[in-house]
Scaffold this motif. Structure first.
Motif, PDB file in Angstrom:
ATOM      1  N   ALA A  40      -9.764  -4.672  10.620  1.00 55.34           N
ATOM      2  CA  ALA A  40      -8.989  -5.963  10.495  1.00 55.34           C
ATOM      3  C   ALA A  40      -9.816  -6.850  10.795  1.00 55.34           C
ATOM      4  O   ALA A  40     -10.192  -7.148  11.944  1.00 55.34           O
ATOM      5  CB  ALA A  40      -7.473  -5.683  10.762  1.00 55.34           C
ATOM      6  N   LEU A  41     -10.126  -7.984   9.940  1.00 50.45           N
ATOM      7  CA  LEU A  41     -10.645  -9.184  10.123  1.00 50.45           C
ATOM      8  C   LEU A  41      -9.771 -10.265  10.306  1.00 50.45           C
ATOM      9  O   LEU A  41      -9.943 -10.960  11.561  1.00 50.45           O
ATOM     10  CB  LEU A  41     -11.351  -9.724   9.030  1.00 50.45           C
ATOM     11  N   VAL A  57      -9.320  -6.697   5.602  1.00 50.71           N
ATOM     12  CA  VAL A  57      -9.859  -5.503   6.185  1.00 50.71           C
ATOM     13  C   VAL A  57     -11.278  -5.163   5.525  1.00 50.71           C
ATOM     14  O   VAL A  57     -11.698  -5.201   4.378  1.00 50.71           O
ATOM     15  CB  VAL A  57      -8.945  -4.202   6.031  1.00 50.71           C
ATOM     16  N   SER A  58     -12.340  -4.909   6.332  1.00 51.30           N
ATOM     17  CA  SER A  58     -13.638  -4.811   6.125  1.00 51.30           C
ATOM     18  C   SER A  58     -13.708  -3.243   6.017  1.00 51.30           C
ATOM     19  O   SER A  58     -12.995  -2.491   6.721  1.00 51.30           O
ATOM     20  CB  SER A  58     -14.513  -5.091   7.280  1.00 51.30           C
ATOM     21  N   ILE A  59     -14.555  -2.847   4.846  1.00 45.18           N
ATOM     22  CA  ILE A  59     -14.596  -1.336   4.644  1.00 45.18           C
ATOM     23  C   ILE A  59     -16.055  -0.935   4.483  1.00 45.18           C
ATOM     24  O   ILE A  59     -16.294   0.335   4.041  1.00 45.18           O
ATOM     25  CB  ILE A  59     -13.733  -0.994   3.315  1.00 45.18           C
ATOM     26  N   SER A  60     -16.898  -1.616   4.970  1.00 45.51           N
ATOM     27  CA  SER A  60     -18.326  -1.405   4.954  1.00 45.51           C
ATOM     28  C   SER A  60     -19.073  -2.081   6.152  1.00 45.51           C
ATOM     29  O   SER A  60     -18.751  -3.257   6.358  1.00 45.51           O
ATOM     30  CB  SER A  60     -18.950  -1.621   3.596  1.00 45.51           C
ATOM     31  N   CYS A  66     -14.489  -5.698   1.334  1.00 42.34           N
ATOM     32  CA  CYS A  66     -13.264  -5.955   1.964  1.00 42.34           C
ATOM     33  C   CYS A  66     -12.084  -5.493   0.993  1.00 42.34           C
ATOM     34  O   CYS A  66     -12.258  -5.245  -0.230  1.00 42.34           O
ATOM     35  CB  CYS A  66     -12.715  -7.372   2.504  1.00 42.34           C
ATOM     36  N   VAL A  67     -11.034  -5.019   1.552  1.00 45.15           N
ATOM     37  CA  VAL A  67      -9.722  -4.979   0.667  1.00 45.15           C
ATOM     38  C   VAL A  67      -8.709  -6.047   1.482  1.00 45.15           C
ATOM     39  O   VAL A  67      -8.738  -6.253   2.584  1.00 45.15           O
ATOM     40  CB  VAL A  67      -9.111  -3.329   0.804  1.00 45.15           C
ATOM     41  N   LEU A  84       2.993   0.080   3.003  1.00 48.65           N
ATOM     42  CA  LEU A  84       1.985  -0.611   2.088  1.00 48.65           C
ATOM     43  C   LEU A  84       2.574  -0.966   0.922  1.00 48.65           C
ATOM     44  O   LEU A  84       2.807  -0.010   0.225  1.00 48.65           O
ATOM     45  CB  LEU A  84       0.488   0.337   1.902  1.00 48.65           C
ATOM     46  N   THR A  85       2.788  -2.332   0.814  1.00 46.79           N
ATOM     47  CA  THR A  85       3.561  -2.623  -0.598  1.00 46.79           C
ATOM     48  C   THR A  85       2.525  -3.138  -1.878  1.00 46.79           C
ATOM     49  O   THR A  85       3.103  -3.024  -3.106  1.00 46.79           O
ATOM     50  CB  THR A  85       4.592  -3.804  -0.189  1.00 46.79           C
ATOM     51  N   ALA A  86       1.361  -3.433  -1.484  1.00 45.69           N
ATOM     52  CA  ALA A  86       0.275  -3.987  -2.613  1.00 45.69           C
ATOM     53  C   ALA A  86      -0.975  -4.166  -1.806  1.00 45.69           C
ATOM     54  O   ALA A  86      -1.090  -4.129  -0.622  1.00 45.69           O
ATOM     55  CB  ALA A  86       0.889  -5.271  -3.097  1.00 45.69           C
ATOM     56  N   TYR A  87      -1.970  -4.009  -2.741  1.00 45.83           N
ATOM     57  CA  TYR A  87      -3.254  -4.237  -1.916  1.00 45.83           C
ATOM     58  C   TYR A  87      -4.237  -4.601  -3.316  1.00 45.83           C
ATOM     59  O   TYR A  87      -4.046  -4.339  -4.322  1.00 45.83           O
ATOM     60  CB  TYR A  87      -3.976  -2.787  -1.522  1.00 45.83           C
ATOM     61  N   GLN A  88      -5.383  -5.354  -2.796  1.00 44.82           N
ATOM     62  CA  GLN A  88      -6.336  -5.719  -3.903  1.00 44.82           C
ATOM     63  C   GLN A  88      -7.726  -5.111  -3.268  1.00 44.82           C
ATOM     64  O   GLN A  88      -8.289  -5.305  -2.028  1.00 44.82           O
ATOM     65  CB  GLN A  88      -6.539  -7.109  -3.745  1.00 44.82           C
TER      66      GLN A  88
END
Length: 101
Positions: A40-41, A57-60, A66-67, A84-88
């Motif tokens: 989490a950033l 959130v950084s994923i790499s 990020c997501v 979790l209600t939504a994500y991009q």
């Protein structure tokens, strides 16, 4: 912060990281993938009948991937896990942290 609106962007705290960690398995299941990095950033929050967290959130470790997560946390008396209600996907560290549609 205006009532019902999102707060300004703030650096992620250990509490926000814990919330992201709790919904990580749900995201991994929906996307049929495993995230080795999940840091989490930054975040914004919105007070409703609980709290909506918008978390970048950084994923790499090596790329700027990020997501953005929208996570609902119920009030403590309800004793519910964050959901979790939504994500991009396909976000970068410089993308604005705007509410997920």
């Amino acid at each position: 912060m205006m009532p019902g609106g999102f707060s300004d962007v703030e650096p992620a705290t250990p509490e926000v990281q814990a919330i992201a960690d709790q919904v990580k398995p749900e995201l991994e299941e929906k996307e049929n993938t495993t995230y080795e990095v999940f840091e989490a950033l930054e975040y914004r929050m919105q007070v409703v009948a609980g709290i909506n967290y918008l978390i970048k959130v950084s994923i790499s470790e090596t790329e700027d991937q990020c997501v953005h997560l929208m996570v609902y946390v119920a009030l403590p008396p309800e004793n519910q896990e964050p959901s979790l209600t939504a994500y991009q996907l396909d976000k970068t560290k410089t993308d604005p942290l705007d509410p997920v549609a």
